[in-house]
Design an enzyme around this catalytic site. Structure first.
Site, mmCIF file in Angstrom:
data_model
loop_
_atom_site.group_PDB
_atom_site.id
_atom_site.type_symbol
_atom_site.label_atom_id
_atom_site.label_comp_id
_atom_site.label_asym_id
_atom_site.label_seq_id
_atom_site.Cartn_x
_atom_site.Cartn_y
_atom_site.Cartn_z
ATOM 1 C CB CYS A 89 61.800 3.067 16.162
ATOM 2 S SG CYS A 89 61.497 4.408 15.057
ATOM 3 C CB THR A 141 69.243 7.929 13.093
ATOM 4 O OG1 THR A 141 66.842 6.585 14.105
ATOM 5 C CG2 THR A 141 68.561 6.507 11.550
HETATM 6 C C1 LIG Z 1 64.481 5.950 5.879
HETATM 7 C C2 LIG Z 1 64.708 4.779 6.991
HETATM 8 C C3 LIG Z 1 63.672 3.572 7.471
HETATM 9 C C4 LIG Z 1 64.490 2.697 9.212
HETATM 10 N N1 LIG Z 1 63.662 2.430 9.842
HETATM 11 C C5 LIG Z 1 64.401 1.518 10.524
HETATM 12 C C6 LIG Z 1 62.970 0.737 11.184
HETATM 13 O O1 LIG Z 1 62.270 0.307 11.144
HETATM 14 N N2 LIG Z 1 64.120 -0.014 12.956
HETATM 15 C C7 LIG Z 1 64.932 -0.306 12.568
HETATM 16 O O2 LIG Z 1 65.475 -0.539 13.397
HETATM 17 N N3 LIG Z 1 66.025 0.767 12.278
HETATM 18 C C8 LIG Z 1 65.208 1.599 11.132
HETATM 19 N N4 LIG Z 1 66.617 2.103 10.148
HETATM 20 C C9 LIG Z 1 67.714 2.405 10.638
HETATM 21 C C10 LIG Z 1 68.036 2.096 9.937
HETATM 22 O O3 LIG Z 1 68.252 0.810 10.135
HETATM 23 C C11 LIG Z 1 70.685 2.157 10.611
HETATM 24 O O4 LIG Z 1 70.144 2.136 11.543
HETATM 25 C C12 LIG Z 1 70.808 3.607 10.413
HETATM 26 O O5 LIG Z 1 70.049 4.436 9.270
HETATM 27 C C13 LIG Z 1 71.797 3.781 10.422
HETATM 28 O O6 LIG Z 1 72.427 3.525 9.341
HETATM 29 P P1 LIG Z 1 72.844 3.863 7.471
HETATM 30 O O7 LIG Z 1 73.823 5.115 8.006
HETATM 31 O O8 LIG Z 1 73.815 2.729 7.183
HETATM 32 O O9 LIG Z 1 71.664 4.267 6.799
HETATM 33 C C14 LIG Z 1 66.276 3.309 9.197
HETATM 34 C C15 LIG Z 1 66.423 4.213 7.919
HETATM 35 C C16 LIG Z 1 66.524 4.627 7.407
HETATM 36 C C17 LIG Z 1 66.726 5.251 6.558
#
Ligand SMILES: Cc1cc2nc3c(=O)[nH]c(=O)nc-3n(C[C@H](O)[C@H](O)[C@H](O)COP(=O)(O)O)c2cc1C
Ligand SMILES: Cc1cc2nc3c(=O)[nH]c(=O)nc-3n(C[C@H](O)[C@H](O)[C@H](O)COP(=O)(O)OP(=O)(O)OC[C@H]3O[C@@H](n4cnc5c(N)ncnc54)[C@H](O)[C@@H]3O)c2cc1C
Ligand code: FES
Lengths: 278, 313
Positions: free
Chosen positions: B131, B201
């Protein structure tokens, strides 16, 4: 909560930089309550990516309408859309204004694009709840006369309308909260025990702060609708934090008693006394 | 033609490879009115920590071209309240539930998992090692790493400590801000992880030029959405060549074609994240799209697609 591909029935300019869009979506329209909002995907492309939140201006059995100001990418695209085109709409979302039956004075205070949800509220009070227009007092603020939103619409409802503009081109020259003060001073519980009142406010943050302070001073229940950046609009991302009174996370901790509410679910309407202004 | 979309992650059999990503699906209840949750391959919960977390001050999100930054700061009710208030609902859905957990130190990871081990009704853990929006304590500062996922030694320490405590499927979630993602995945595999999830991210930033201030309250945030997808696909492909354990691929998946890129690059399953915000039905639409693709390409089993990249390497 419904997600629908909705037909644009109308999209017209109503004031400089301000447009009203009417969309056909019976499911959302029938469920919509004042203060709630919709999330609209302005384009089917990846940029802009996220949907944009807009309050209901009206909602009847078939259609909803929104009043929006063109401020950036998404709203620019919306303003260029024509009748007959379609948009993805998600709603109704959020926690709206509560309809209080005990009050004798309903004081609605709005500025800028905070005015549309108050129009929806006033209409609902009159048409659905059968409140007398004489008990509804609407305070509208704008930078100048041409940017004053919904004044005529409110007048058509028969409610009392009080206007303030920054430049004095219409009504009182100054803040709308100064007009509100006159009224609250006469109906506030601390002053005038026989009348009760409720304040409903939506608009720029400084306005909301002043209204909340007034409400507290005169002990008038007050609900405000706050604007926070949102991604999903329905509680999935936790991106829309609003600081509210809360509890201590740990006994003995020095951290203040507050927490972050989920603005799109617990709000956008909050009891003014719950909010913690920074 | 009967299609077989089954896929396996550790001990876990999934009826299809479409899961939803941590932090992008609330605690699932938010979606029940709009999709049939039972159709999903599985759900990864918002990351849970030992103690409740308030999260970061606003502004927490900002849109960027074809993406978004978030700095939520792992707002969550803490493991006790999660067990009391969120888990019972998740349990009832009847599909695999993977609980995402995070600790500020190895000890804290162990404590959270230890508490969850006495509960029933979920199927695995995803260790959030990556994170970008929280500060890490004690054992994380033994190195100069900004998060566990930046350091192969730290990954090993966390994964092996948790591995000793649970028989459940254990997934290590990696972050992309490293020079060799394959080495990080290898560390997780060697320490006993059943699978790796990638990617979390990217640490990123947006600046309000008029105010000369960072847009986000936390200054930096995590970049997600379609703008990161090509990098995520490349990383999935690289990791697939390095480890034998299954991969859960994610990063900007918006539709079935995006999901297919990850599967072909070697992911055994995919997770839908940011797309849930634009379209709460995205996950099931992706599942339908995968089925349509398999029919069109006359592929009976999804396993025949996984890692099927033809390259001249
Ligand atoms: C608003 C938001 C909150 C997130 N919270 C978490 C989290 O609590 N734990 C985690 O492992 N990843 C978290 N992520 C990351 C996502 O699980 C994912 O790995 C990342 O967004 C990439 O995928 P995407 O581009 O499809 O969103 C979060 C992403 C977003 C956008
Ligand atoms: C519950 C709710 C109800 C709402 N109701 C209404 C309504 O009824 N009518 C209405 O007009 N609006 C309403 N809004 C506001 C509306 O959602 C926004 O104006 C809209 O999202 C703007 O979208 P955009 O793409 O046009 O602007 P964007 O391009 O997103 O920009 C919006 C504004 O933010 C600024 N901005 C954008 N990105 C950044 C950045 N990175 N750094 C600094 N500043 C930035 C821009 O300069 C611009 O002024 C409501 C908002 C909420 C939360
Ligand atoms: S905007 Fe996503 S939770 Fe409120």
């Amino acid at each position: 909560m419904h997600r629908k591909r909705c037909l644009i029935v109308e999209n017209k300019k109503t004031a400089p930089g301000h447009w009203v869009m009417k969309l056909r979506c019976p499911e959302i329209a029938r469920a919509a309550a004042p203060g709630q909002f919709v999330q609209i995907l302005c384009a089917d492309t990846l940029d802009p990516l996220l949907p944009r939140p807009f309050s209901f201006l009206t909602a009847d059995s078939k259609d909803i309408s929104i009043l929006y100001q063109v401020v950036g990418k998404g709203t620019k695209i919306l303003a260029a859309l024509k009748r007959g085109e379609n948009l993805w709409v998600l709603g109704p979302l959020g926690n709206g204004f509560s309809i209080c039956h005990l009050s004798t004075d309903y004081l609605l205070v709005g500025g800028g694009v905070g005015i549309p949800p108050l129009y929806h509220l006033a209409r609902t009070f009159i048409h659905k709840n059968k409140y007398s227009p004489a008990d509804i007092h609407v305070f509208l603020g704008a930078r100048n006369k041409s940017l004053l939103l919904c004044e005529k619409d409110f007048k058509k409802l028969g409610v009392s309308v009080y206007v303030a503009t920054d430049d004095g081109s219409k009504g009182h020259k100054g803040f709308v909260t100064e007009l509100l003060l006159d009224r609250t001073a006469s109906v506030g519980r601390k002053v005038y025990r026989t009348r009760s009142a409720n304040i409903y406010a939506c608009g720029p943050t400084p306005m909301l702060k002043t209204v909340s302070a007034l409400a507290q001073k005169y002990d008038i229940p007050c609900e405000v609708s706050v604007e926070v950046p949102m991604a999903c609009g329905f509680g999935a991302c936790l991106g829309c934090a609003v600081k509210v009174r809360g509890w201590k996370l740990e006994a003995g901790s020095k951290a203040p008693n507050c927490r972050f509410a989920i603005g799109c679910v617990e709000g956008p309407v909050f009891q003014a006394k719950e909010l913690v202004w920074d | 033609m009967g299609l077989n979309l089954e896929t396996t992650i550790g001990r876990l059999k999934l009826k299809n490879p479409v899961l939803v990503a941590s932090g992008t699906f609330g605690h699932a209840r938010e979606f029940e009115k709009i999709i049939d949750l039972k159709r999903l391959g599985g759900i990864v919960t918002k990351t849970i920590t030992l103690k409740p977390r308030l999260g970061n001050p606003p502004v927490r999100i900002v849109e960027t071209p074809a993406g978004m930054l978030n700095a939520i700061g792992l707002q969550n009710p803490g493991v006790e309240k999660f067990i009391g208030e969120k888990l019972p609902y998740l349990r009832k859905i009847g599909i695999p539930i993977i609980v995402s957990v995070m600790g500020h130190s190895v000890e804290e990871f162990v404590k959270v998992v230890g508490r969850l081990e006495s509960e029933k009704g979920f199927d695995g853990y995803e260790l959030n090692l990556s994170c970008p929006n929280v500060r890490y304590g004690a054992s994380a500062t033994k190195t100069s790493a900004r998060m566990f996922a930046h350091d192969a030694v730290m990954i090993k320490e966390v994964v092996s400590a948790v591995r000793k405590m649970t028989q459940k499927t254990l997934i290590a979630k990696l972050g992309p801000d490293v020079s060799d993602i394959g080495a990080m995945a290898l560390a997780a595999e060697e320490a006993g992880a059943d699978a790796v999830s990638l990617i979390n991210t990217f640490v990123a930033m947006a600046i309000d030029v008029e105010k000369r201030r960072p847009v986000l309250g936390n200054i930096t945030g995590g970049l997600s959405g379609p703008c990161v997808r090509p990098i995520a696909v490349r990383m999935t492909w690289e990791v697939h060549k390095r480890v034998k354990i299954p991969l859960l691929g994610m990063g900007g998946i918006m539709d079935a074609r995006d999901a297919l890129e990850f599967l072909i690059a070697g992911a055994s399953a995919i997770q839908v994240g940011t797309a849930n915000f634009m379209n709460p039905r995205a996950s099931v639409e992706i599942l339908e799209g995968l089925r349509a693709f398999m029919k069109k390409e006359k592929i009976g089993r999804i396993q025949n697609l996984i890692g099927s990249l033809n390259s001249d390497e």
